[in-house]
Design a protein around this motif. Structure first.
Motif, PDB file in Angstrom:
ATOM      1  N   VAL A 196      55.802  26.925  17.029  1.00  0.00           N
ATOM      2  CA  VAL A 196      54.725  26.043  17.485  1.00  0.00           C
ATOM      3  C   VAL A 196      53.379  26.737  17.345  1.00  0.00           C
ATOM      4  O   VAL A 196      53.286  27.962  17.306  1.00  0.00           O
ATOM      5  CB  VAL A 196      54.919  25.612  18.963  1.00  0.00           C
ATOM      6  N   THR A 197      52.333  25.917  17.307  1.00  0.00           N
ATOM      7  CA  THR A 197      50.959  26.406  17.386  1.00  0.00           C
ATOM      8  C   THR A 197      50.152  25.389  18.174  1.00  0.00           C
ATOM      9  O   THR A 197      50.464  24.195  18.137  1.00  0.00           O
ATOM     10  CB  THR A 197      50.357  26.616  15.986  1.00  0.00           C
ATOM     11  N   ALA A 198      49.128  25.843  18.912  1.00  0.00           N
ATOM     12  CA  ALA A 198      48.431  24.918  19.811  1.00  0.00           C
ATOM     13  C   ALA A 198      47.057  25.425  20.206  1.00  0.00           C
ATOM     14  O   ALA A 198      46.712  26.602  20.024  1.00  0.00           O
ATOM     15  CB  ALA A 198      49.266  24.686  21.069  1.00  0.00           C
ATOM     16  N   MET A 199      46.273  24.515  20.805  1.00  0.00           N
ATOM     17  CA  MET A 199      45.026  24.823  21.494  1.00  0.00           C
ATOM     18  C   MET A 199      45.027  24.058  22.807  1.00  0.00           C
ATOM     19  O   MET A 199      45.708  23.038  22.934  1.00  0.00           O
ATOM     20  CB  MET A 199      43.803  24.452  20.639  1.00  0.00           C
ATOM     21  N   ALA A 200      44.264  24.570  23.800  1.00  0.00           N
ATOM     22  CA  ALA A 200      44.294  23.961  25.130  1.00  0.00           C
ATOM     23  C   ALA A 200      42.932  24.071  25.809  1.00  0.00           C
ATOM     24  O   ALA A 200      42.138  24.966  25.497  1.00  0.00           O
ATOM     25  CB  ALA A 200      45.358  24.638  25.992  1.00  0.00           C
ATOM     26  N   ALA A 201      42.685  23.156  26.770  1.00  0.00           N
ATOM     27  CA  ALA A 201      41.431  23.166  27.518  1.00  0.00           C
ATOM     28  C   ALA A 201      41.629  22.416  28.828  1.00  0.00           C
ATOM     29  O   ALA A 201      42.640  21.711  29.021  1.00  0.00           O
ATOM     30  CB  ALA A 201      40.305  22.520  26.705  1.00  0.00           C
ATOM     31  N   SER A 202      40.659  22.547  29.732  1.00  0.00           N
ATOM     32  CA  SER A 202      40.636  21.791  30.991  1.00  0.00           C
ATOM     33  C   SER A 202      39.350  20.988  31.043  1.00  0.00           C
ATOM     34  O   SER A 202      38.260  21.550  30.883  1.00  0.00           O
ATOM     35  CB  SER A 202      40.709  22.725  32.205  1.00  0.00           C
ATOM     36  N   GLY A 203      39.478  19.705  31.273  1.00  0.00           N
ATOM     37  CA  GLY A 203      38.316  18.833  31.271  1.00  0.00           C
ATOM     38  C   GLY A 203      37.464  18.937  32.520  1.00  0.00           C
ATOM     39  O   GLY A 203      36.250  18.713  32.479  1.00  0.00           O
ATOM     40  N   ARG A 204      38.085  19.268  33.672  1.00  0.00           N
ATOM     41  CA  ARG A 204      37.363  19.354  34.944  1.00  0.00           C
ATOM     42  C   ARG A 204      37.936  20.489  35.784  1.00  0.00           C
ATOM     43  O   ARG A 204      39.108  20.832  35.645  1.00  0.00           O
ATOM     44  CB  ARG A 204      37.493  18.042  35.720  1.00  0.00           C
ATOM     45  N   GLU A 205      37.113  21.026  36.667  1.00  0.00           N
ATOM     46  CA  GLU A 205      37.556  22.107  37.538  1.00  0.00           C
ATOM     47  C   GLU A 205      38.255  21.596  38.783  1.00  0.00           C
ATOM     48  O   GLU A 205      39.027  22.332  39.410  1.00  0.00           O
ATOM     49  CB  GLU A 205      36.361  22.978  37.943  1.00  0.00           C
ATOM     50  N   VAL A 223      45.277  24.908  35.722  1.00  0.00           N
ATOM     51  CA  VAL A 223      46.042  24.944  34.478  1.00  0.00           C
ATOM     52  C   VAL A 223      45.329  24.099  33.420  1.00  0.00           C
ATOM     53  O   VAL A 223      44.519  23.235  33.757  1.00  0.00           O
ATOM     54  CB  VAL A 223      47.475  24.392  34.688  1.00  0.00           C
ATOM     55  N   PRO A 224      45.613  24.309  32.128  1.00  0.00           N
ATOM     56  CA  PRO A 224      45.051  23.436  31.098  1.00  0.00           C
ATOM     57  C   PRO A 224      45.512  21.992  31.306  1.00  0.00           C
ATOM     58  O   PRO A 224      46.679  21.746  31.625  1.00  0.00           O
ATOM     59  CB  PRO A 224      45.612  24.012  29.799  1.00  0.00           C
ATOM     60  N   THR A 225      44.590  21.070  31.126  1.00  0.00           N
ATOM     61  CA  THR A 225      44.916  19.652  31.299  1.00  0.00           C
ATOM     62  C   THR A 225      44.852  18.870  29.992  1.00  0.00           C
ATOM     63  O   THR A 225      45.033  17.654  29.992  1.00  0.00           O
ATOM     64  CB  THR A 225      43.979  19.010  32.338  1.00  0.00           C
ATOM     65  N   HIS A 226      44.599  19.544  28.890  1.00  0.00           N
ATOM     66  CA  HIS A 226      44.669  18.913  27.573  1.00  0.00           C
ATOM     67  C   HIS A 226      45.207  19.949  26.593  1.00  0.00           C
ATOM     68  O   HIS A 226      44.564  20.976  26.348  1.00  0.00           O
ATOM     69  CB  HIS A 226      43.296  18.424  27.111  1.00  0.00           C
ATOM     70  N   ILE A 227      46.404  19.705  26.084  1.00  0.00           N
ATOM     71  CA  ILE A 227      47.047  20.624  25.154  1.00  0.00           C
ATOM     72  C   ILE A 227      47.431  19.852  23.901  1.00  0.00           C
ATOM     73  O   ILE A 227      48.071  18.793  23.984  1.00  0.00           O
ATOM     74  CB  ILE A 227      48.305  21.269  25.775  1.00  0.00           C
ATOM     75  N   THR A 228      47.021  20.355  22.765  1.00  0.00           N
ATOM     76  CA  THR A 228      47.366  19.727  21.496  1.00  0.00           C
ATOM     77  C   THR A 228      47.949  20.774  20.561  1.00  0.00           C
ATOM     78  O   THR A 228      47.473  21.911  20.502  1.00  0.00           O
ATOM     79  CB  THR A 228      46.139  19.060  20.848  1.00  0.00           C
ATOM     80  N   VAL A 242      50.397  15.915  21.669  1.00  0.00           N
ATOM     81  CA  VAL A 242      49.229  15.960  22.541  1.00  0.00           C
ATOM     82  C   VAL A 242      49.665  15.511  23.927  1.00  0.00           C
ATOM     83  O   VAL A 242      50.264  14.443  24.085  1.00  0.00           O
ATOM     84  CB  VAL A 242      48.093  15.049  22.053  1.00  0.00           C
ATOM     85  N   THR A 243      49.389  16.324  24.947  1.00  0.00           N
ATOM     86  CA  THR A 243      49.595  15.913  26.330  1.00  0.00           C
ATOM     87  C   THR A 243      48.304  16.159  27.091  1.00  0.00           C
ATOM     88  O   THR A 243      47.708  17.238  26.976  1.00  0.00           O
ATOM     89  CB  THR A 243      50.749  16.683  27.000  1.00  0.00           C
ATOM     90  N   SER A 244      47.849  15.147  27.847  1.00  0.00           N
ATOM     91  CA  SER A 244      46.533  15.268  28.466  1.00  0.00           C
ATOM     92  C   SER A 244      46.434  14.482  29.763  1.00  0.00           C
ATOM     93  O   SER A 244      46.995  13.388  29.896  1.00  0.00           O
ATOM     94  CB  SER A 244      45.461  14.754  27.499  1.00  0.00           C
ATOM     95  N   PHE A 245      45.704  15.061  30.729  1.00  0.00           N
ATOM     96  CA  PHE A 245      45.263  14.353  31.932  1.00  0.00           C
ATOM     97  C   PHE A 245      43.762  14.081  31.861  1.00  0.00           C
ATOM     98  O   PHE A 245      43.124  13.830  32.882  1.00  0.00           O
ATOM     99  CB  PHE A 245      45.545  15.204  33.179  1.00  0.00           C
ATOM    100  N   ASP A 246      43.188  14.116  30.646  1.00  0.00           N
ATOM    101  CA  ASP A 246      41.740  14.000  30.485  1.00  0.00           C
ATOM    102  C   ASP A 246      41.308  12.782  29.674  1.00  0.00           C
ATOM    103  O   ASP A 246      40.136  12.691  29.282  1.00  0.00           O
ATOM    104  CB  ASP A 246      41.194  15.266  29.799  1.00  0.00           C
TER     105      ASP A 246
END
Length: 369
Positions: A196-205, A223-228, A242-246
Motif C-alpha cells: 500500500v501507499t497513502a497520504m493523510a491529514a486532519s481537517g479540524r483539531e 488521529v488523521p480524519t482523511h486518508i487516501t 479513500v476514508t474521510s470524516f471531512d
C-alpha cells in the motif's frame, strides 16, 4: 443441527441486532449476556429473554461455546484473550484489535489452543456482495485490474452522543472505524493485498457534538480524519481507497471494480443488500442471486463460524482475514507518515464463496450446494 451456545460480552447499541438476528440462524443460540455495566446487561437480557451476568460467570459456563465480543475496540484483545483462555471460541466485532501486534496475540492464542477466531464485518457474505463475487468469478468483467473504495462523510459527531472514541485511541479515525468493510469487501473479490501507499491529514483539531446531553461540547481530534491511498493486490489489481470524516457531500459510489472486459458498481459494504450493476456494452442492474440480500443480517459470519466448527471446515469471516484487513489499515497511515510504500506483513486465503440461491439461515459452500 444442534446450535452452539453464544455468550455476548458487551451490551451496547450493536448488541440489539445480534440478539434479534440470532433467532434467524439455527446454528447458534444466545445463552447469556454480560457487560462491565451490570445495568446494561440486565436491560438487554430482559429485552431479549436471556440471562444477564458478570463476564467471569459467563466465561465459566459450560454451555457457552463461542464468546461474541461486542465491547469497544480498546477492550477487544483483553476480552478475547480471556475468552480463549477459558476454552471458548471467539467472534469479535471489528476491528480485531487496535494494532496488528495486538491482533497477533489473539490469532496466536487461538491457534495454540486449537480454537476458532472470527471477526466482523460479515457484510461481504450478504446477497449483494456474493452476487458481485459470483460475477467476478465467472469472468464477467474479465481480469480485474483496478477499482475504487470510497467512504467519505462529515463525521459521527453529527449523530453519536459520545463520539470521543472515533477521534482518539485504538480503533479511532475513519479508516479503522469503517475501513474494515471496504477492505474486506475487496479482499473477498480480489484476494489479499501485497503493498500500500497513502497520504493523510486532519481537517479540524476539534469536533462539536451535535446531539444528546453533551451537545455543544468539543471533542479533540488526535488521529488523521482523511486518508487516501492505493492498495496493490497480489493479483496485480490496483484499488484506490479513500476514508474521510471531512467531506460534507460527494457523488462517488462505495465500491467499483474494473476489468479487461467490463466494470462493476458494488453497493455499500456496510450493508448486506443493494443492487450490483455490470457494464459490458452498457450498465445493467443484476438480479441478486444469493440469500441474505434483503435486510440486515449481522451475525451471519458468526453463524457461518458455528457451522464451520460443526462441519469441520474453515469459516469465512476468519481471524486471518480480519488480521490482514487490519494490516492494510495500519499500513496505510504508516505509509502516509513515512512517505514510502509499505509491504504488508500478513496474507490470507480468499474466503470461500457462498452458493447461489438458498434462504435465510442456510449456509453452504459451492461444493455442497
Amino acid at each position: 443441527m444442534t446450535p452452539l451456545g453464544i455468550g455476548i460480552v458487551g451490551c451496547g447499541v450493536i448488541s440489539d441486532i445480534y440478539l434479534k438476528n440470532a433467532a434467524l440462524f439455527p446454528q447458534i443460540e444466545v445463552r447469556a449476556v454480560a457487560d462491565q455495566r451490570p445495568e446494561a446487561a440486565r436491560e438487554k437480557g430482559e429485552a431479549h429473554g436471556v440471562p444477564a451476568m458478570g463476564t467471569v460467570a459467563l466465561l465459566n459456563r459450560d454451555d457457552i461455546d463461542i464468546v461474541l465480543n461486542l465491547t469497544v475496540p480498546a477492550a477487544h484483545v483483553e476480552v478475547g484473550l480471556a475468552a480463549l483462555a477459558s476454552g471458548k471460541h471467539v467472534y469479535s466485532e471489528k476491528p480485531l484489535a487496535g494494532s496488528v501486534a495486538e491482533a497477533r496475540q489473539l490469532t496466536d492464542a487461538a491457534a495454540a489452543r486449537g480454537l476458532r477466531l472470527g471477526c466482523a464485518p460479515d457484510t461481504f457474505l450478504g446477497g449483494a456482495h456474493q452476487t458481485a463475487r459470483a460475477l467476478v468469478d465467472a469472468g464477467r468483467i474479465g481480469r480485474p485490474t483496478a477499482g475504487t473504495a470510497t467512504l467519505m462523510l462529515a463525521g459521527h459527531e453529527r449523530w453519536h452522543p459520545n463520539p470521543d472514541f472515533y477521534y482518539a485511541g485504538a480503533g479511532a479515525g475513519p479508516l479503522m472505524d469503517m475501513g474494515p468493510y471496504y477492505v474486506t469487501a475487496m479482499v473477498n473479490l480480489l484476494g489479499p493485498v501485497s503493498r500500500v501507499t497513502a497520504m493523510a491529514a486532519s481537517g479540524r483539531e476539534t469536533r462539536t457534538i451535535a446531539t444528546g446531553p453533551r451537545a455543544g461540547e468539543e471533542v479533540p481530534v488526535e488521529v488523521p480524519t482523511h486518508i487516501t491511498g492505493v492498495m496493490e493486490f497480489a493479483s496485480g489489481a490496483l484499488v484506490q481507497i479513500v476514508t474521510s470524516f471531512d467531506v460534507r457531500a460527494h457523488r462517488h459510489t462505495p465500491l467499483e471494480l474494473y476489468g479487461t472486459e467490463g466494470s462493476l458498481l458494488i453497493p455499500d459494504p456496510n450493508r448486506f443488500d443493494g443492487t450490483v450493476e455490470l457494464f459490458g456494452s452498457d450498465w445493467q442492474a443484476q438480479e441478486t442471486g444469493h440469500a441474505h440480500g434483503d435486510g440486515n443480517y449481522r451475525g451471519l459470519g458468526l453463524a457461518d463460524m458455528a457451522a464451520g466448527i460443526a462441519e469441520g471446515r474453515p469459516h469465512r469471516a476468519s481471524g486471518a482475514l480480519a488480521l490482514h484487513a487490519l494490516d492494510v489499515m495500519e499500513s496505510l497511515p504508516a505509509s502516509a507518515a513515512s512517505g514510502t510504500a509499505v509491504t504488508l506483513s500478513t496474507t490470507c486465503e480468499r474466503p470461500a464463496p457462498l452458493a447461489p440461491g438458498g434462504h435465510t439461515g442456510r449456509i453452504e459452500t459451492m461444493e455442497t450446494a
